[in-house]
Write an enzyme that holds these catalytic residues in place. Structure first.
Site, PDB file in Angstrom:
ATOM      1  N   HIS A 210      17.601 -30.749 -22.857  1.00 55.04           N
ATOM      2  CA  HIS A 210      17.993 -30.664 -21.558  1.00 55.04           C
ATOM      3  C   HIS A 210      19.001 -28.712 -21.631  1.00 55.04           C
ATOM      4  O   HIS A 210      20.167 -28.846 -22.086  1.00 55.04           O
ATOM      5  CB  HIS A 210      18.722 -31.621 -22.183  1.00 55.04           C
TER       6      HIS A 210
ATOM      7  N   GLU B 135      27.347 -38.502 -16.157  1.00 52.73           N
ATOM      8  CA  GLU B 135      27.425 -37.513 -16.928  1.00 52.73           C
ATOM      9  C   GLU B 135      29.119 -38.119 -16.345  1.00 52.73           C
ATOM     10  O   GLU B 135      29.955 -38.272 -17.430  1.00 52.73           O
ATOM     11  CB  GLU B 135      27.247 -36.061 -16.183  1.00 52.73           C
TER      12      GLU B 135
ATOM     13  N   HIS C 273      18.921 -25.431 -18.830  1.00 51.67           N
ATOM     14  CA  HIS C 273      18.776 -24.899 -17.553  1.00 51.67           C
ATOM     15  C   HIS C 273      18.793 -23.440 -17.978  1.00 51.67           C
ATOM     16  O   HIS C 273      19.717 -22.999 -18.150  1.00 51.67           O
ATOM     17  CB  HIS C 273      19.724 -25.154 -17.047  1.00 51.67           C
TER      18      HIS C 273
ATOM     19  N   HIS D 247      20.351 -37.071 -14.087  1.00 55.36           N
ATOM     20  CA  HIS D 247      21.236 -36.317 -14.501  1.00 55.36           C
ATOM     21  C   HIS D 247      22.407 -37.118 -13.985  1.00 55.36           C
ATOM     22  O   HIS D 247      21.958 -38.076 -12.686  1.00 55.36           O
ATOM     23  CB  HIS D 247      21.920 -35.151 -13.623  1.00 55.36           C
TER      24      HIS D 247
ATOM     25  N   HIS E 298      22.553 -36.761 -20.355  1.00 52.29           N
ATOM     26  CA  HIS E 298      23.400 -36.627 -20.423  1.00 52.29           C
ATOM     27  C   HIS E 298      23.961 -38.638 -20.690  1.00 52.29           C
ATOM     28  O   HIS E 298      24.195 -39.361 -21.718  1.00 52.29           O
ATOM     29  CB  HIS E 298      24.667 -36.408 -19.573  1.00 52.29           C
TER      30      HIS E 298
ATOM     31  N   ASP F 194      22.872 -27.346 -22.813  1.00 53.96           N
ATOM     32  CA  ASP F 194      22.597 -27.549 -21.377  1.00 53.96           C
ATOM     33  C   ASP F 194      23.220 -26.452 -20.711  1.00 53.96           C
ATOM     34  O   ASP F 194      22.248 -26.114 -20.012  1.00 53.96           O
ATOM     35  CB  ASP F 194      24.325 -28.409 -21.091  1.00 53.96           C
TER      36      ASP F 194
HETATM   37  O1  LIG Z   1      25.418 -30.303 -16.412  1.00 55.58           O
HETATM   38  C1  LIG Z   1      24.925 -30.558 -15.113  1.00 55.58           C
HETATM   39  N1  LIG Z   1      24.958 -31.943 -14.669  1.00 55.58           N
HETATM   40  C2  LIG Z   1      24.679 -31.106 -13.149  1.00 55.58           C
HETATM   41  N2  LIG Z   1      23.807 -30.419 -12.661  1.00 55.58           N
HETATM   42  C3  LIG Z   1      23.572 -28.761 -13.570  1.00 55.58           C
HETATM   43  C4  LIG Z   1      24.552 -29.329 -14.694  1.00 55.58           C
HETATM   44  N3  LIG Z   1      23.938 -28.193 -15.324  1.00 55.58           N
HETATM   45  C5  LIG Z   1      24.085 -27.063 -14.616  1.00 55.58           C
HETATM   46  N4  LIG Z   1      23.328 -27.886 -12.940  1.00 55.58           N
HETATM   47  C6  LIG Z   1      22.789 -27.541 -12.069  1.00 55.58           C
HETATM   48  C7  LIG Z   1      23.026 -26.351 -11.899  1.00 55.58           C
HETATM   49  C8  LIG Z   1      21.818 -25.148 -11.759  1.00 55.58           C
HETATM   50  O2  LIG Z   1      21.606 -24.374 -10.136  1.00 55.58           O
HETATM   51  C9  LIG Z   1      20.651 -26.552 -11.015  1.00 55.58           C
HETATM   52  C10 LIG Z   1      19.274 -25.853 -12.013  1.00 55.58           C
HETATM   53  O3  LIG Z   1      19.205 -25.956 -13.048  1.00 55.58           O
HETATM   54  O4  LIG Z   1      21.438 -27.686 -11.905  1.00 55.58           O
END
Ligand SMILES: O=c1[nH]cnc2c1ncn2[C@H]1C[C@H](O)[C@@H](CO)O1
Length: 363
Positions: free
Chosen positions: A19, A220, A21, A217, A241, A299
């Site tokens: 996990h 979380e 991004h 997701h 999460h 993350d």
């Molecule tokens: O921790 C997260 N929770 C929900 N969405 C997230 C998290 N970290 C990044 N993102 C979103 C923002 C990014 O632009 C998108 C794609 O990677 O996913």
């Protein structure tokens, strides 16, 4: 985060990360280089200066955290060379952390500037479509795999607040199933959109029909009902999460019985205020006691100013994680990855070997 242990390596063995991004794992230097080349002005022109602007210093809300992407996404979005470069450098960074297999996720729409509505980050319309973004990331990841000798696959994200992108996302997953894309995800702000829009549901139904793996997701910052919906309606095979699953003990016990995988991100969960800032109270401690199936992940290391080593250090220092537990959770992660069965078996075997856990078959 001043109270964090220094970047000591507490588990210097091969690891799996599930996990992370891509757009939350870009090097600050790369943002500066690309901005300079494209003539984009930024509020700071040194790594230190830009780092201070991008990172979250103190726990904030998930919504505030997501706002941080706007500090730099306009720099890389719509730029072919930048997208290839961030994918390539990402693999290099993971290899340096001892990761031997990584699944990296992103929204192709957030990096595009045509065939996406609305065009993100106030970009002018250009000629880079979400489809070509996926192609470019695949190329960057493959070149990274070749040069840094690790395996990298990708997961394409639907965004909770952009249901009109979701059918496109699943179509891209289908198109690039043989090109490195292994799954679909649903990311974004579950505190504002806690029930999946019908368009997301349709995309996930299509994913099931075409054998595309699924993670979501959930739990979380959103309630346990988001986790329930992820598993029961969206047919998620892993939960991103999932901390708030613990608020529904019936659901939690069911998920434990199913060996559901939780993608845990310790530092992230503190800085988004998903969990109590006191790491000694973290839900992953309960997961560990219950021998749950979970991974440890960064993350968005750019925004959290973190590394995978730091997440492991925290698990060790504040949560009492031992080498044996690190081994167990990495083997569980490998078994829960979205590679085809044969490759998954090879990965699991590599970990058993690296951890000195290969049983002799001699009698
Ligand atoms: O921790 C997260 N929770 C929900 N969405 C997230 C998290 N970290 C990044 N993102 C979103 C923002 C990014 O632009 C998108 C794609 O990677 O996913």
């Amino acid at each position: 985060m001043a109270e964090l242990p220094s970047d000591q390596v507490v588990f210097n063995k091969p690891k799996v990360e599930l996990h992370v991004h891509l757009d939350g794992a870009i090097r600050v230097q790369t943002i500066l280089d690309v901005a300079k080349r494209r003539g984009i002005s930024l509020p700071a022109n040194t790594v230190e200066g830009m780092t201070q602007i991008i990172i979250l210093q103190q726990p904030a809300t998930l919504t505030q955290f997501l706002g941080k992407f706007a500090e730099y996404m306009h720099v890389v979005a719509g730029d072919r060379a930048a997208i290839k470069r961030i994918a390539y450098e990402f693999v290099e960074d993971k290899a340096k952390e001892g990761v031997i297999y990584v699944e990296v996720r992103y929204s192709p729409h957030f990096l595009a500037n045509t065939k996406v509505y609305p065009i993100p980050w106030d970009q002018a319309e250009g000629d880079l479509s979400p489809d070509e973004v996926v192609h470019l990331v695949n190329v960057g990841l493959s070149e990274g795999e070749r040069d840094f000798k690790i395996k990298a696959r990708s997961i394409l994200c639907c965004m909770r607040h952009m249901p009109n992108w979701s059918m496109d996302v699943v179509e891209l997953c289908k198109k690039y199933q043989q090109g490195g894309v292994v799954a679909i995800d649903l990311a974004g702000d579950e505190s504002l959109n806690s029930e999946a829009n019908p368009e997301h549901r349709k995309a996930y139904e299509e994913a099931v029909r075409f054998g595309i793996h699924r993670t979501v997701h959930a739990g979380e910052v959103g309630p346990s009902s988001v986790v329930k919906e992820a598993v029961e309606v969206l047919k998620a095979e892993r939960v991103g999460h999932g901390y708030r699953t613990l608020e529904d003990q019936v659901l939690y016990k069911n998920l434990l019985a199913q060996n559901m995988h939780f993608e845990v991100c310790p530092i992230s969960s503190k800085l988004t205020s998903a969990c109590d800032p006191d790491f000694t109270k973290h839900p992953v401690i309960r997961f560990r006691k219950d021998k749950a199936n979970y991974s440890l992940n960064t993350d968005d290391p750019l925004i959290f100013n973190s590394t995978l080593h730091l997440d492991y250090s925290i698990a060790h220092k504040y949560m009492g994680f031992t080498e044996d537990e690190f081994k167990r959770l990495n083997i569980g992660s490998a078994k829960s990855c979205f590679l085809p069965e044969k490759e998954k078996k090879e990965l699991v075997h590599r970990l058993y070997e690296a951890y000195g856990m290969v049983r002799s078959t001699a009698f």
